[in-house]
Each structure stands twice: as structure tokens, then as C-alpha cells.
Motif scaffolding. Structure first.
Motif, mmCIF file in Angstrom:
data_model
loop_
_atom_site.group_PDB
_atom_site.id
_atom_site.type_symbol
_atom_site.label_atom_id
_atom_site.label_comp_id
_atom_site.label_asym_id
_atom_site.label_seq_id
_atom_site.Cartn_x
_atom_site.Cartn_y
_atom_site.Cartn_z
ATOM 1 N N GLN A 32 0.855 -1.396 -0.187
ATOM 2 C CA GLN A 32 -0.170 0.092 0.054
ATOM 3 C C GLN A 32 0.979 1.332 0.163
ATOM 4 O OE1 GLN A 32 -2.375 -0.673 3.606
ATOM 5 N NE2 GLN A 32 -3.768 -1.986 2.497
ATOM 6 N N PRO A 33 1.381 1.774 -1.090
ATOM 7 C CA PRO A 33 2.439 2.768 -1.279
ATOM 8 C C PRO A 33 1.726 4.206 -0.743
ATOM 9 C CG PRO A 33 2.181 1.715 -3.341
ATOM 10 C CD PRO A 33 1.153 0.958 -2.483
ATOM 11 N N GLU A 34 0.645 4.286 -0.927
ATOM 12 C CA GLU A 34 -0.125 5.467 -0.292
ATOM 13 C C GLU A 34 0.213 5.714 1.092
ATOM 14 O OE1 GLU A 34 -3.328 2.367 -0.581
ATOM 15 O OE2 GLU A 34 -1.525 3.040 -1.793
ATOM 16 N N HIS A 35 0.250 4.772 1.908
ATOM 17 C CA HIS A 35 0.465 4.821 3.196
ATOM 18 C C HIS A 35 1.913 4.723 3.771
ATOM 19 C CE1 HIS A 35 -3.698 4.444 3.572
ATOM 20 N NE2 HIS A 35 -3.856 3.419 2.989
ATOM 21 N N VAL A 85 4.784 6.644 3.529
ATOM 22 C CA VAL A 85 5.247 7.768 4.321
ATOM 23 C C VAL A 85 4.861 7.838 5.524
ATOM 24 C CG1 VAL A 85 5.607 10.144 4.112
ATOM 25 C CG2 VAL A 85 5.786 9.079 2.085
ATOM 26 N N ASP A 86 3.490 7.910 5.771
ATOM 27 C CA ASP A 86 2.753 8.014 7.232
ATOM 28 C C ASP A 86 3.082 6.957 8.220
ATOM 29 O OD1 ASP A 86 1.528 10.230 6.390
ATOM 30 O OD2 ASP A 86 -0.161 9.330 5.645
ATOM 31 N N ARG A 87 3.326 5.745 7.592
ATOM 32 C CA ARG A 87 3.614 4.470 8.545
ATOM 33 C C ARG A 87 4.953 4.232 8.691
ATOM 34 N NH1 ARG A 87 -0.595 0.123 5.502
ATOM 35 N NH2 ARG A 87 -2.636 1.170 6.281
ATOM 36 N N TYR A 88 5.996 4.575 7.611
ATOM 37 C CA TYR A 88 7.241 3.943 7.799
ATOM 38 C C TYR A 88 8.358 4.863 7.961
ATOM 39 C CZ TYR A 88 4.487 -0.083 6.632
ATOM 40 O OH TYR A 88 3.454 -0.986 6.606
ATOM 41 N N ALA A 89 8.172 6.248 7.638
ATOM 42 C CA ALA A 89 9.188 7.371 7.198
ATOM 43 C C ALA A 89 9.889 7.424 8.507
ATOM 44 C CB ALA A 89 8.552 8.505 6.698
ATOM 45 N N VAL A 113 16.235 7.129 2.748
ATOM 46 C CA VAL A 113 14.840 6.867 2.823
ATOM 47 C C VAL A 113 14.211 7.141 1.463
ATOM 48 C CG1 VAL A 113 12.768 7.477 4.054
ATOM 49 C CG2 VAL A 113 14.896 7.157 5.206
ATOM 50 N N GLN A 114 14.122 8.372 1.001
ATOM 51 C CA GLN A 114 13.485 8.897 -0.258
ATOM 52 C C GLN A 114 13.864 7.925 -1.287
ATOM 53 O OE1 GLN A 114 14.127 12.599 -1.166
ATOM 54 N NE2 GLN A 114 13.389 13.577 0.487
ATOM 55 N N GLU A 115 15.003 7.503 -1.549
ATOM 56 C CA GLU A 115 15.414 6.400 -2.657
ATOM 57 C C GLU A 115 15.024 4.820 -2.195
ATOM 58 O OE1 GLU A 115 19.782 6.256 -3.018
ATOM 59 O OE2 GLU A 115 20.057 8.456 -3.148
ATOM 60 N N THR A 116 14.531 4.509 -1.076
ATOM 61 C CA THR A 116 14.053 3.476 -0.509
ATOM 62 C C THR A 116 12.399 3.347 -1.071
ATOM 63 O OG1 THR A 116 15.683 3.199 1.336
ATOM 64 C CG2 THR A 116 13.225 1.890 1.361
ATOM 65 N N PHE A 117 11.788 4.552 -0.698
ATOM 66 C CA PHE A 117 10.502 4.594 -1.298
ATOM 67 C C PHE A 117 10.391 4.519 -2.753
ATOM 68 C CE2 PHE A 117 9.298 7.028 2.860
ATOM 69 C CZ PHE A 117 8.891 5.783 3.652
ATOM 70 N N LEU A 118 11.096 5.389 -3.385
ATOM 71 C CA LEU A 118 11.250 5.145 -5.025
ATOM 72 C C LEU A 118 11.347 3.859 -5.399
ATOM 73 C CD1 LEU A 118 13.045 8.698 -5.870
ATOM 74 C CD2 LEU A 118 10.595 8.080 -6.292
ATOM 75 N N SER A 119 12.600 3.201 -4.883
ATOM 76 C CA SER A 119 12.929 1.841 -5.527
ATOM 77 C C SER A 119 11.594 0.783 -5.064
ATOM 78 C CB SER A 119 14.156 1.468 -4.767
ATOM 79 O OG SER A 119 14.566 0.278 -5.068
ATOM 80 N N ALA A 120 11.166 1.174 -4.172
ATOM 81 C CA ALA A 120 10.046 0.212 -3.661
ATOM 82 C C ALA A 120 8.752 0.379 -4.559
ATOM 83 C CB ALA A 120 9.536 0.362 -2.338
ATOM 84 N N LEU A 121 8.536 1.651 -4.767
ATOM 85 C CA LEU A 121 7.371 2.100 -5.790
ATOM 86 C C LEU A 121 7.542 1.438 -6.924
ATOM 87 C CD1 LEU A 121 4.812 3.581 -5.930
ATOM 88 C CD2 LEU A 121 5.857 5.622 -6.286
ATOM 89 N N ARG A 125 5.124 -12.233 1.537
ATOM 90 C CA ARG A 125 5.583 -13.022 2.370
ATOM 91 C C ARG A 125 6.222 -12.374 3.581
ATOM 92 N NH1 ARG A 125 9.448 -16.657 -1.561
ATOM 93 N NH2 ARG A 125 9.822 -14.307 -2.385
ATOM 94 N N SER A 126 6.439 -11.017 3.545
ATOM 95 C CA SER A 126 6.908 -10.434 4.726
ATOM 96 C C SER A 126 6.129 -9.127 4.886
ATOM 97 C CB SER A 126 8.327 -9.955 4.531
ATOM 98 O OG SER A 126 8.448 -8.968 3.551
ATOM 99 N N THR A 127 6.162 -8.405 5.955
ATOM 100 C CA THR A 127 5.509 -7.233 6.029
ATOM 101 C C THR A 127 6.102 -6.171 5.381
ATOM 102 O OG1 THR A 127 6.745 -6.325 8.107
ATOM 103 C CG2 THR A 127 4.765 -7.874 8.660
ATOM 104 N N GLU A 128 5.359 -5.074 5.069
ATOM 105 C CA GLU A 128 5.958 -4.096 4.204
ATOM 106 C C GLU A 128 7.082 -3.478 4.957
ATOM 107 O OE1 GLU A 128 2.434 -1.441 1.751
ATOM 108 O OE2 GLU A 128 2.275 -1.315 3.908
ATOM 109 N N ALA A 129 6.833 -3.198 6.271
ATOM 110 C CA ALA A 129 7.929 -2.683 6.938
ATOM 111 C C ALA A 129 9.378 -3.324 6.865
ATOM 112 C CB ALA A 129 7.667 -2.608 8.600
ATOM 113 N N THR A 130 9.293 -4.752 6.896
ATOM 114 C CA THR A 130 10.264 -5.660 6.504
ATOM 115 C C THR A 130 10.780 -5.468 5.252
ATOM 116 O OG1 THR A 130 9.485 -7.262 8.450
ATOM 117 C CG2 THR A 130 11.168 -7.941 6.709
#
Length: 194
Positions: A15-18, A20-24, A45-53, A62-67
């Protein structure tokens, strides 16, 4: 049966829309303790979000988003260390040099005045938190390459071989850096904690 499978995959869907609020904040704290610079930590952290997106379709649930995001951030941090490694060897910071000859006799035994002392750590949370703060301040005093090597080995549990390859250092240099880092950290802890 298909409905349950669809519901299960929706539950584990990214759920990419969440993010920043949940994990930043968590990801920033994770990064700042490893790179020692707030701007760099924010960039990672920004690069992480971009790469994940960009690779959100690769999230299999198979794991949580946080993991999953933390694993991506760990790789970004290692990449950052790798890019910095050539410059790290030439950077120095003000650090009292520790000479192993000051600590050891010719036969390799500790000199009496430098023999390790018990840190007297108590098990209560306050003392543990205070010790962690002193340790972090001592680690901040290490030169960048030493910090990177020590951090990758003891915080990221990277293998010595991976650290040498990623930071482009020889195994002999790795062990010298680890030895000197530990001596400096021990001296700093004994000065500031005991």
C-alpha cells in the motif's frame, strides 16, 4: 475458496499511499544510526520509497511492508557505503589515536593499567539507554571508514568478505580497522562510562 485467496492477497498487497505515514520515521531512525548524517539518511529513505514504488509488483507479501522496506533500505545503505568507500579511506576526524603498543606488553598480554575493566552494566532500561547513548557518541568519533566497517559488521551482521568486497578493502585492512575501532571504542567507553 477463491474469495479467501483474493482477500488474503489483498491483505498482503503493498500500500504505497501509506508508506510515508507508516514507515518514514522508522526508516529515518534506522538510516541515521548507520550513516551519521540527517540529509543522507533522508535521501536514503526517499530512494528506498522510490525503489520500492518502482518494484512494488515484486512485493509478494511473504513479509510485512516494514520488513520489505527495511531490506531495501539496508541495500541502499550498503550501496552508499560502497560509493563512499574510496573517499572514506582518506577522510579523518579528530580522534585521539590509540596505539596498541600502549595497551599490550611485548608478549601480547595486557598492561596492568590498561587491562579491561568491567563496565558494570545494570539490567534496568535507564542504564541500558544511557550506555547506548554513550556508545553512539563514541562511535560518532570513529573515522568514517572505521565507522562503516564496524557498523556493517556489528549492526548489519554483514560477513567480513562482503564488507571487504563492498568497501574495496583487503581482509588484512579489515582486521586492522576492526582492531583499532574496538580499541578506540573501549577507550572512549572507559573514559565516558566508567
Amino acid at each position: 475458496m477463491e474469495t479467501n485467496t483474493a482477500a488474503g492477497s489483498e491483505k498482503n498487497a503493498a500500500q504505497p499511499e501509506h508508506w510515508v505515514d507508516r514507515y518514514a520515521d522508522y526508516l529515518f531512525r534506522f538510516a541515521i544510526t548507520r550513516v551519521r548524517d540527517a540529509d543522507t539518511a533522508q535521501d536514503l529513505v526517499q530512494e528506498t520509497f522510490l525503489s520500492a514504488l518502482e518494484n512494488v509488483s515484486g512485493f509478494e507479501g511473504r513479509s510485512t511492508e516494514a520488513t520489505w522496506l527495511t531490506a531495501i533500505l539496508k541495500n541502499k545503505i550498503i550501496d552508499w557505503y560502497r560509493k563512499q568507500s574510496s573517499g572514506l579511506a582518506n577522510k579523518t576526524e579528530s580522534l585521539e589515536p590509540v596505539n596498541s603498543d600502549d595497551y599490550f606488553e611485548a608478549d601480547g598480554h595486557w598492561k596492568n593499567e590498561h587491562r579491561p575493566k568491567a563496565f558494570g552494566l545494570a539490567s534496568d532500561a535507564v542504564t541500558g539507554k544511557e550506555f547506548t547513548q554513550v556508545l553512539q557518541r563514541c562511535m560518532q568519533k570513529l573515522p568514517p571508514l572505521w565507522f562503516a566497517v564496524f557498523n556493517l559488521k556489528h549492526m548489519e551482521d554483514e560477513t567480513s568478505e562482503n564488507i571487504c568486497r563492498n568497501l574495496r578493502i583487503t581482509p588484512a585492512n579489515f582486521w586492522v580497522i576492526m582492531h583499532r575501532s574496538k580499541l578506540n571504542l573501549r577507550a572512549c567507553l572507559q573514559k565516558n562510562w566508567l
